[in-house]
Design a protein around this motif. Structure first.
Motif, PDB file in Angstrom:
ATOM      1  N   LEU A 178      37.185  45.848  43.787  1.00  0.00           N
ATOM      2  CA  LEU A 178      37.361  44.557  44.443  1.00  0.00           C
ATOM      3  C   LEU A 178      37.491  43.426  43.423  1.00  0.00           C
ATOM      4  N   SER A 222      40.717  40.991  43.098  1.00  0.00           N
ATOM      5  CA  SER A 222      40.614  39.526  43.013  1.00  0.00           C
ATOM      6  C   SER A 222      41.379  38.995  41.804  1.00  0.00           C
ATOM      7  N   GLU A 252      38.053  31.842  42.419  1.00  0.00           N
ATOM      8  CA  GLU A 252      38.028  33.161  41.782  1.00  0.00           C
ATOM      9  C   GLU A 252      36.654  33.455  41.180  1.00  0.00           C
ATOM     10  N   MET A 312      34.390  34.467  44.023  1.00  0.00           N
ATOM     11  CA  MET A 312      34.667  35.811  44.537  1.00  0.00           C
ATOM     12  C   MET A 312      34.112  36.884  43.615  1.00  0.00           C
ATOM     13  N   ILE A 325      44.626  34.891  49.297  1.00  0.00           N
ATOM     14  CA  ILE A 325      43.257  35.112  48.847  1.00  0.00           C
ATOM     15  C   ILE A 325      42.336  35.402  50.030  1.00  0.00           C
ATOM     16  N   VAL A 353      41.075  39.109  49.649  1.00  0.00           N
ATOM     17  CA  VAL A 353      39.750  39.254  49.036  1.00  0.00           C
ATOM     18  C   VAL A 353      38.612  38.828  49.971  1.00  0.00           C
ATOM     19  N   LYS A 366      37.304  41.100  52.597  1.00  0.00           N
ATOM     20  CA  LYS A 366      36.662  42.310  52.062  1.00  0.00           C
ATOM     21  C   LYS A 366      35.184  42.083  51.766  1.00  0.00           C
ATOM     22  N   CYS A 415      41.286  47.758  49.332  1.00  0.00           N
ATOM     23  CA  CYS A 415      42.212  47.374  48.257  1.00  0.00           C
ATOM     24  C   CYS A 415      43.658  47.430  48.726  1.00  0.00           C
ATOM     25  N   GLY A 431      44.423  44.465  50.823  1.00  0.00           N
ATOM     26  CA  GLY A 431      44.542  43.269  49.996  1.00  0.00           C
ATOM     27  C   GLY A 431      45.901  43.145  49.351  1.00  0.00           C
TER      28      GLY A 431
END
Length: 511
Positions: free
Chosen positions: A90, A94, A124, A127, A250, A254, A257, A338, A341
């Motif tokens: 993950l 990201s 970011e 995350m 995003i 992400v 998730k 994933c 994403g």
């Protein structure tokens, strides 16, 4: 003693924040410089994430590259970080999507450029911080920090109803956060620590059945809202439709998730009996989400809203895999996180590119685009096929493993999930047919320009990853073996994961 990986995760976490701070000192008029600084820092973060992926040892159980330092003495709160196979993938996702989002916003974001890229880099850091945190209080801090940049990305750079969507997004998430915070404080009062590994050791035998049920619900509802699971999904279409392209990428790639990550990281290991108790209900809700999301997506007139509802369906698959409670289901769930994403992020990027050209996302406004935009149409077709789970593309692997896992629980679960796969093919291919095939019915579409070099680079990168994950998933799945096995071990025996304590590999010393 020299620790070669002693601060790897701290660098990975705070490198984007360093980029945001750098941008803060650049003049707002220097828009080009701001974009390049943001891109360079995001690419540097991706390089560190790839290095961590390569150096990660799949044979070692527990957390790697771990660090633990005393932060607050009373109550005992530590800066404790580490990664296993789940968090590693993950983090890589990201770090991969952020530079692509920056490139996608290169020309489309022209107002408040400085603030936009500053918030994107700060997001970011939030995350990655969520995925590396091994202290519950630290996890909660990053969980909340992440909300602020996304709120502004939607509320400032979104579309017509952006304020409504931003407020709805943060209110839903804050409700879940409040429940989770209550659960975290309760666990601290029971165990005397916020450290996840210490809690796993101390918790067995200290909770009554009723307390475990309520704690499970407090954590689970916070994560179910984030996923979002049916019936907590109503904030998602508004947030997606109103968000700028980078925000949608995003958010879908992400942020959703984090809900399923929380279920695997906290709900199942900490509350195994409650997880088993509520699993049948959760599986039913997941299957409802799969079918409901697909049916609602089928009737959407707006391409972006169609992709948003497809996320409800796809994330239903992930929850189904998690609560199947077997290796196939959990590995498939993590891999599908994933896959979703990458594929759904790519769909939002493609819809955003078309919106930049025509300033509309209504399917009825298009038709025959394959003639005017042959390169764009080809990329859109590949990503569409990956999203519906065509073999040899990434979406197939995760869905196959999840359906196999569901089959071992109940055949009817697997059959109903397979119906969702069929419905996904219906709404995605029907959308593609209406937008790209047939005659050009709108003269505005004849003059559209095909992908430029920047857009081709973004799309080629995504397609290569889609093909790699579909044809050769082993490098990713190998890193999930021990993580999935440990989750199953907790469910079956409640045995602690001492192998994953911060001394496992590359660990920093407590200070």
């Amino acid at each position: 003693m020299f620790e070669p990986f002693g601060h790897l995760l701290s660098v990975l976490t705070f490198l984007p924040l360093a980029g945001a701070v750098s941008i803060a000192f650049i003049s707002p008029e220097a828009a080009s410089r701001i974009r390049w600084v943001a891109l360079i820092y995001s690419l540097a973060t991706l390089a560190v994430a790839i290095f961590a992926f390569v150096e990660f040892d799949p044979a070692v159980s527990g957390y790697q590259f771990a660090e633990q330092y005393s932060w607050i003495v009373s109550p005992p709160i530590n800066y404790s970080v580490g990664v296993d196979g789940l968090s590693l993938l993950l983090i890589l996702l990201s770090a991969f999507l952020t530079p692509l989002s920056i490139l996608a916003s290169w020309k489309s974001v022209n107002s408040r450029v400085k603030e936009f890229f500053l918030f994107l880099l700060a997001l970011e850091t939030g995350m990655i911080g969520v995925f590396v945190s091994l202290d519950l209080f630290l996890f909660f801090i990053f969980w909340e920090v992440m909300l602020i940049p996304m709120y502004f990305l939607i509320g400032v750079w979104g579309h017509e109803r952006r304020i409504y969507a931003a407020v709805k997004f943060i209110l839903y998430t804050m409700v879940g956060s409040a429940l989770m915070l209550v659960g975290i404080i309760y666990l601290y009062n029971v165990t005397g620590t916020f450290d996840l590994q210490a809690i796993l050791l101390a918790l067995p035998g200290k909770l009554s059945g009723t307390a475990e049920m309520w704690l499970f619900l407090a954590f689970f509802l916070a994560f179910a809202i984030k996923v979002p699971m049916f019936p907590f999904h109503t904030w998602l279409p508004d947030a997606h439709v109103e968000a700028p392209t980078a925000g949608s990428v995003i958010l879908a790639g992400v942020l959703l998730k984090m809900g399923t990550y929380g279920m695997l990281r906290f709900c199942l290991p900490l509350f195994p009996e409650a997880s088993k108790h509520f699993a049948p209900v959760i599986i039913v809700l997941a299957i409802i989400g799969i079918i409901y999301g697909a049916l609602v997506a089928m009737v959407q007139p707006d391409m972006k809203k169609l992709v948003a509802y497809s996320s409800v369906a796809h994330m239903g698959f992930v929850v189904l895999g998690i609560f199947a409670f077997n290796i196939n289901g959990i590995q498939g769930a993590i891999y599908q996180m994933c896959n979703h994403g990458v594929s759904t992020g790519a769909l939002f990027l493609l819809v955003g590119m078309l919106y930049d050209r025509r300033h509309t996302r209504l399917i009825s406004e298009f038709g025959g685009l394959a003639t005017a935009l042959p390169v764009y149409s080809t990329f859109f077709l590949i990503v569409t096929l990956s999203s519906l789970g065509l073999p040899m593309l990434n979406g197939f692997v995760g869905e196959f493993l999840i359906i196999v896992g569901a089959f071992h629980v109940k055949v009817v679960y697997a059959a109903l999930a397979a119906v969702g796969v069929v419905l996904a093919a219906v709404y995605l291919l029907w959308m593609y047919q209406r937008v790209f095939f047939g005659e050009v019915t709108n003269e505005k579409n004849r003059k559209l320009l095909d992908c430029d070099l920047r857009e081709k680079f973004i799309l080629v990168t995504l397609v290569l990853v889609i093909l790699w994950m579909g044809i050769y998933p082993n490098p990713f799945l190998r890193r999930l073996d021990t993580t999935a096995a440990q989750v199953i071990q907790h469910l079956e025996t409640g045995a602690p994961q001492m192998a994953g304590h911060p001394t496992a590999r590359g660990g920093g010393q407590a200070r």
